[in-house]
Write an enzyme that holds these catalytic residues in place. Structure first.
Site, PDB file in Angstrom:
ATOM      1  CG  ASN A  19      -1.765   1.228   1.337  1.00 43.27           C
ATOM      2  OD1 ASN A  19      -1.778   2.058   0.416  1.00 43.27           O
ATOM      3  ND2 ASN A  19      -2.474   1.386   2.442  1.00 43.27           N
ATOM      4  CE  LYS A  70      -0.069   3.114   4.666  1.00 44.26           C
ATOM      5  NZ  LYS A  70       0.046   3.171   6.110  1.00 44.26           N
ATOM      6  CG  HIS A  85      -5.727   1.971   5.050  1.00 48.41           C
ATOM      7  ND1 HIS A  85      -5.253   2.899   5.943  1.00 48.41           N
ATOM      8  CD2 HIS A  85      -4.756   1.042   4.899  1.00 48.41           C
ATOM      9  CE1 HIS A  85      -4.024   2.538   6.311  1.00 48.41           C
ATOM     10  NE2 HIS A  85      -3.702   1.419   5.689  1.00 48.41           N
ATOM     11  CD  GLU A 105      -2.693   5.424   6.648  1.00 47.10           C
ATOM     12  OE1 GLU A 105      -2.700   5.474   5.408  1.00 47.10           O
ATOM     13  OE2 GLU A 105      -1.767   4.909   7.306  1.00 47.10           O
ATOM     14  CD  GLU A 123      -3.376  -2.426   7.070  1.00 42.52           C
ATOM     15  OE1 GLU A 123      -2.283  -2.713   6.569  1.00 42.52           O
ATOM     16  OE2 GLU A 123      -3.935  -1.336   6.888  1.00 42.52           O
ATOM     17  N   GLY A 143       2.600   2.332  10.668  1.00 45.14           N
ATOM     18  CA  GLY A 143       3.546   3.427  10.521  1.00 45.14           C
ATOM     19  C   GLY A 143       4.234   3.832  11.812  1.00 45.14           C
ATOM     20  CB  SER A 156       5.386  -1.844  11.741  1.00 43.08           C
ATOM     21  OG  SER A 156       4.956  -0.504  11.983  1.00 43.08           O
TER      22      SER A 156
END
Ligand code: 13P
Length: 255
Positions: A13, A15, A98, A100, A170, A176, A216
């Site tokens: 991904n 991003k 996701h 985010e 996730e 991150g 991660s």
């Protein structure tokens, strides 16, 4: 992984990273490194990089994913992208839900379900993301949170449609941050997702479902995570932007 039951899938991904030219260059770097990978390899690139990505993956088995899509085929939705447009371009996958998107752009379980329904109707395969926040984990409600996300995202999705869905677990606190779930934590939640799918459909459908871990994941910790029976792959952010690291994860999934 249990490759006898379900395919291993390693997806990057990217991003909001990489220009179109950088996308072509990075895929060219990745391509030879994953040529012999015994797993499905996907790159999820920004919308405006999709054309270059589709061109760059030619002659390889690398699949291309978009990072979101709208829940309508067309209409007055300024700035949005239709799943029909993506499918028409030759895009095979779309990442939905996701954290985010949920955290910064107001996505809800309801809108994720609407997008997922539209994406499948357009013929796209979906990587559906779920996961708990740090506060939710510390409160001991990880299982409830993830089960709720799965149940609402899959509302009105048939068993036949489920075959075109990959789930990515996730944990938000691991994205991150350099903090990775332990292999045991990752396996436990992936097992909860599988059990929930068995309740919603049946055991055969649950056993067929590929469930990735994301947060991660990197070249060093991938093998241990992927050795877990319920972790069938990875959805990788940071490490997917470095060809050698991403390829090392695909190699770990090829074992
Ligand atoms: P990182 O691998 O950078 O933690 O990102 C994970 C992720 O969000 C993939 O979708």
């Amino acid at each position: 992984m249990n490759k006898a039951l379900r395919p291993a899938v390693i997806a990057g991904n990217w991003k909001m990273n990489k220009t179109p030219a950088e996308t072509s260059a990075l895929i060219s770097e990745i391509k030879p490194l994953v040529a012999n990978a015994d797993c499905t390899v996907i790159v999820g690139v920004p919308f405006v990089d999709l054309s270059e990505a589709l061109e760059a993956v030619k002659g390889s088995k690398i699949g291309v994913a978009a990072q979101n899509c709208h829940w309508k085929e067309s209409g007055a939705f300024t700035g949005e992208i239709s799943p029909v447009t993506l499918a028409g371009m030759g895009v095979e996958y779309v990442i939905l839900g996701h954290s985010e998107r949920r955290q910064y752009f107001g996505e809800t379980d309801r809108s994720v379900n609407a997008r997922l329904t539209a994406a499948l109707a357009a013929g796209l395969k979906v990587i559906l993301c779920v996961g708990e926040t740090r506060e939710e984990r510390e409160s001991g409600i990880t299982a409830e949170v993830v089960r709720k996300q799965i149940k609402l995202a899959l509302q009105n999705i048939t068993g036949e449609q489920l075959k075109n869905i990959i789930v990515a677990y996730e944990p938000v606190w691991a994205i991150g941050t350099g903090l990775t779930a332990t292999a045991e934590q990752a396996n436990d939640v992936c097992a909860i997702i599988r059990a929930c799918t068995a309740e919603l459909y049946d055991n055969a459908a649950a056993q067929r479902l590929t469930i990735q871990y994301g947060g991660s994941m990197n070249a060093k910790n991938a093998a241990e995570l992927l050795a877990q029976p319920n972790v069938d792959g990875g959805l990788i952010g940071g490490a997917s932007l470095v060809a050698a690291d991403f390829a090392a994860i695909a190699t770990a999934a090829s074992k």
